[in-house]
Write a protein that holds these residues in place. Sequence first.
Motif, PDB file in Angstrom:
ATOM      1  N   THR A 493       0.838   8.682  11.784  1.00 13.53           N
ATOM      2  CA  THR A 493       0.355   8.268  12.228  1.00 13.53           C
ATOM      3  C   THR A 493       1.215   7.585  12.479  1.00 13.53           C
ATOM      4  O   THR A 493       1.889   6.472  11.718  1.00 13.53           O
ATOM      5  N   TYR A 494       1.160   6.307  13.503  1.00 16.04           N
ATOM      6  CA  TYR A 494       1.868   5.635  14.699  1.00 16.04           C
ATOM      7  C   TYR A 494       0.496   4.686  15.214  1.00 16.04           C
ATOM      8  O   TYR A 494      -0.202   4.750  15.589  1.00 16.04           O
ATOM      9  N   PHE A 495       1.896   3.745  16.053  1.00 11.88           N
ATOM     10  CA  PHE A 495       1.209   2.522  16.407  1.00 11.88           C
ATOM     11  C   PHE A 495       0.267   1.891  16.075  1.00 11.88           C
ATOM     12  O   PHE A 495      -0.851   1.624  16.090  1.00 11.88           O
ATOM     13  N   GLY A 496       0.149   1.296  13.922  1.00  8.35           N
ATOM     14  CA  GLY A 496      -0.668   1.198  13.976  1.00  8.35           C
ATOM     15  C   GLY A 496      -1.014  -0.311  14.153  1.00  8.35           C
ATOM     16  O   GLY A 496      -0.129  -1.395  14.416  1.00  8.35           O
ATOM     17  N   THR A 497      -2.494  -0.396  14.441  1.00  9.09           N
ATOM     18  CA  THR A 497      -2.706  -1.663  15.171  1.00  9.09           C
ATOM     19  C   THR A 497      -4.439  -2.242  14.617  1.00  9.09           C
ATOM     20  O   THR A 497      -4.988  -1.985  13.969  1.00  9.09           O
ATOM     21  N   ILE A 498      -4.699  -3.572  14.668  1.00  3.64           N
ATOM     22  CA  ILE A 498      -5.755  -4.225  14.171  1.00  3.64           C
ATOM     23  C   ILE A 498      -6.650  -4.226  15.137  1.00  3.64           C
ATOM     24  O   ILE A 498      -6.137  -5.189  16.023  1.00  3.64           O
ATOM     25  N   ASN A 499      -7.518  -5.487  14.960  1.00  5.17           N
ATOM     26  CA  ASN A 499      -8.469  -6.701  15.254  1.00  5.17           C
ATOM     27  C   ASN A 499      -7.533  -7.911  15.374  1.00  5.17           C
ATOM     28  O   ASN A 499      -6.908  -8.893  14.431  1.00  5.17           O
ATOM     29  N   PRO A 500      -6.656  -8.701  16.760  1.00  2.00           N
ATOM     30  CA  PRO A 500      -5.918  -9.274  16.398  1.00  2.00           C
ATOM     31  C   PRO A 500      -6.603 -10.018  16.052  1.00  2.00           C
ATOM     32  O   PRO A 500      -6.022 -11.491  15.518  1.00  2.00           O
ATOM     33  N   ALA A 501      -7.958 -10.937  16.389  1.00  2.00           N
ATOM     34  CA  ALA A 501      -8.276 -11.717  15.422  1.00  2.00           C
ATOM     35  C   ALA A 501      -8.645 -11.795  14.248  1.00  2.00           C
ATOM     36  O   ALA A 501      -7.960 -13.000  13.507  1.00  2.00           O
ATOM     37  N   VAL A 502      -7.580 -11.488  13.212  1.00  2.00           N
ATOM     38  CA  VAL A 502      -7.583 -11.128  11.723  1.00  2.00           C
ATOM     39  C   VAL A 502      -5.947 -10.693  11.636  1.00  2.00           C
ATOM     40  O   VAL A 502      -5.970 -10.617  11.036  1.00  2.00           O
ATOM     41  N   SER A 503      -4.862 -10.899  12.281  1.00  2.00           N
ATOM     42  CA  SER A 503      -4.151 -11.069  12.274  1.00  2.00           C
ATOM     43  C   SER A 503      -3.398 -11.947  11.597  1.00  2.00           C
ATOM     44  O   SER A 503      -3.760 -13.675  11.478  1.00  2.00           O
ATOM     45  N   GLY A 504      -2.712 -11.931  10.156  1.00  2.00           N
ATOM     46  CA  GLY A 504      -2.062 -12.556   9.220  1.00  2.00           C
ATOM     47  C   GLY A 504      -3.100 -12.384   8.716  1.00  2.00           C
ATOM     48  O   GLY A 504      -2.864 -14.134   7.530  1.00  2.00           O
ATOM     49  N   GLN A 505      -4.547 -12.400   8.425  1.00  2.00           N
ATOM     50  CA  GLN A 505      -5.681 -12.848   7.328  1.00  2.00           C
ATOM     51  C   GLN A 505      -5.680 -11.418   6.867  1.00  2.00           C
ATOM     52  O   GLN A 505      -5.094 -10.428   7.564  1.00  2.00           O
ATOM     53  N   LYS A 506      -6.605 -11.230   6.089  1.00  2.00           N
ATOM     54  CA  LYS A 506      -6.891 -10.122   5.271  1.00  2.00           C
ATOM     55  C   LYS A 506      -7.646  -9.577   6.028  1.00  2.00           C
ATOM     56  O   LYS A 506      -8.637  -9.830   7.074  1.00  2.00           O
TER      57      LYS A 506
END
Length: 669
Positions: A493-506
Amino acid sequence: KHASCNSFNTHVHIAIILSLPLPLEIVKDRFNNMRFHPISLVLTVSGVSAFTHNACLKSLSRDGSSAQYFSQKVFSVEEDNAEKKGTDATKVIVPDMKAYAAGYCTVFTELPYENTSPSSGQIPSDLIGSYFRCGPAMFSAGSIVPPKKSIVQPKQPPSPDGADKDRMVKHPFDADGGVLGVTFSGDGNATARFRYVRTAAMTNERKKGKKLYRGMETTRMEGARAGNGQGNDFPVPMFKHHLQPGLNKNRKNTSNTRTVYWSKKLITLWEGGLPYKLDALGLSTEGRSQLGGVLNESDAFSGKAVFDPKKDRMLFYSNKQDGGSSELTVYEFNSKFRIAGATEYKLPGFALLSDFAITEKYALFVQPAVSTSGMSFMLSKDPAKALKVENGPSLLHILKRGEKDSKKTITIPQDEISDDDLHFVNAFEDDGHVVFDAIRSDNRMVSKTITEWPWAQTLDDYTTTATKKSLWRYKVNLTAGSISKECITNIPTYFGTINPAVSGQKHQYVYASVGAIGNENAPPQGIGKFDIDGNAKDMWYPSEYEFCGEPMFAPKKSDVPSGKEDDGYIITVLFNGKDKKSEVLVLDATNIAAGPIARIPLGIAIPHGLYGCFSASDECNWAAEEIERRAKLADKMESRGNMWNEVKSDFSGLGLRLDDFEEYFGDIL
């Protein structure tokens, strides 16, 4: 499940051979390059076994008798019953490594602007905003000529990749940065542009037509010996810059690591130097930025930024390193890019930091066990000679945001895989715990030193120079001061990302670029979505000669958001190593396995990039005509002479740069 995340399985499995599903190319490659004594074979029973595919047969003659040996190293395409919930889990693609290596290609002709339509599918009408991505792009130094009217013209013309070894960088990460911008304005088309960041170093080499900065070459020549196998890792090394502080020829700011669009401003980051500010429409470089006077000219700045959606802030850090102790400053900027907080923390020893994560209350940093080497540290400042990454445990610093020197430091328990160079995905607080997901780098198979372009033309070259990366969850008990680890997936796995709307949250979902040979180490190629709560995965892989970069989440434009975390699109850049061209792909975030819903040709080859961002701000859906006008203006201004960037240099009367005026006086102006 935990055992499957290690490169070596401790059990010996004996079974009857029913099938060998590995493609012949992998079998040949593995056994022509075996470096360990094979001792076990694992049988695949369809739909049952958790260990498959690397149990490869090789016949040897020992003492005149024929014997069969099998690889001890095992990997699974179906890791366990829970992960079988994913789609396309059993697909195995042999990456065309020559096609992958072709992705380290210098862009000799920039793309001022191009209004382009999808070659297949349609761009969704609710995908509106701009995508920016940064990455190394000039591997042959000084290989884009200045404007024709420039006073100084280089004596040497651009050099094709590999033609002049003296002009080639020793590691892809040391190449000058270029930025790709793609704007979706809702009309069914996309407007793309690609330009180099006109850093001071890039401009100097451009004028001379040769390589002028060699500060990292000693470290790169150390290869696998540097940083305990991680100092020269691919695609992002742990040793990113020379240790001589301030502005000097040893520390070349390539501004090639990350784009950040915040408060109507586009900046590019590189660990160890000031950010550069760019015009978001035409991608012309406006110069180094001190962020409204917050930074000094010689400050080292972070290559990472983290968004806090609850406070509507963007966080960065600066790290002043020394042998005895280090001074870390965490900066928080509000929605107008005004400084909202600058908190200082003292860290023990030489703090080799390259990433961080945040929660509502904390900022998290991992510090590997590093010692400095006396005279080498004092004199040469070459990372490979001045620093020694020890085999000891790394430290997790949990810093209280906004409170000077308020921190809790916990030793991360050691196991077989290193925690020295964690790449954070996200973090959050949960009932007295801090939880974070991160990509770990397994350095145990790194053994080779390759410093010549194109670096990795065979799978063996790649697996012996690049660490094996896997996605893990860490859970920190703040009261007990303990840390537990759990492997989410052993697929590379490389360059793991999330939806920025939940950054710092679950968060529930992690998106990443993934290797295509099951759990076997391989370069980033496909796109994966990992459902952390549901313990499932959703995968899509392109052809063997195509390679995807970082996946970036883009929310759907809607007056009434659905509230679902995956209600949006994934944008990524695909490099086609056969045709030497690149495309922007759009995937439905709820159904990754379905593949791209739109493929948008760029018309040029964009090299393997690093980190980007997507902005859905209302001002980011510029019309194609606006971008075209700004691009033409950028070309015109640059053609007026080689002093254009210097005109926007320091404003000595106030100690300000002209590109900082907006930060200071934007509300008034």
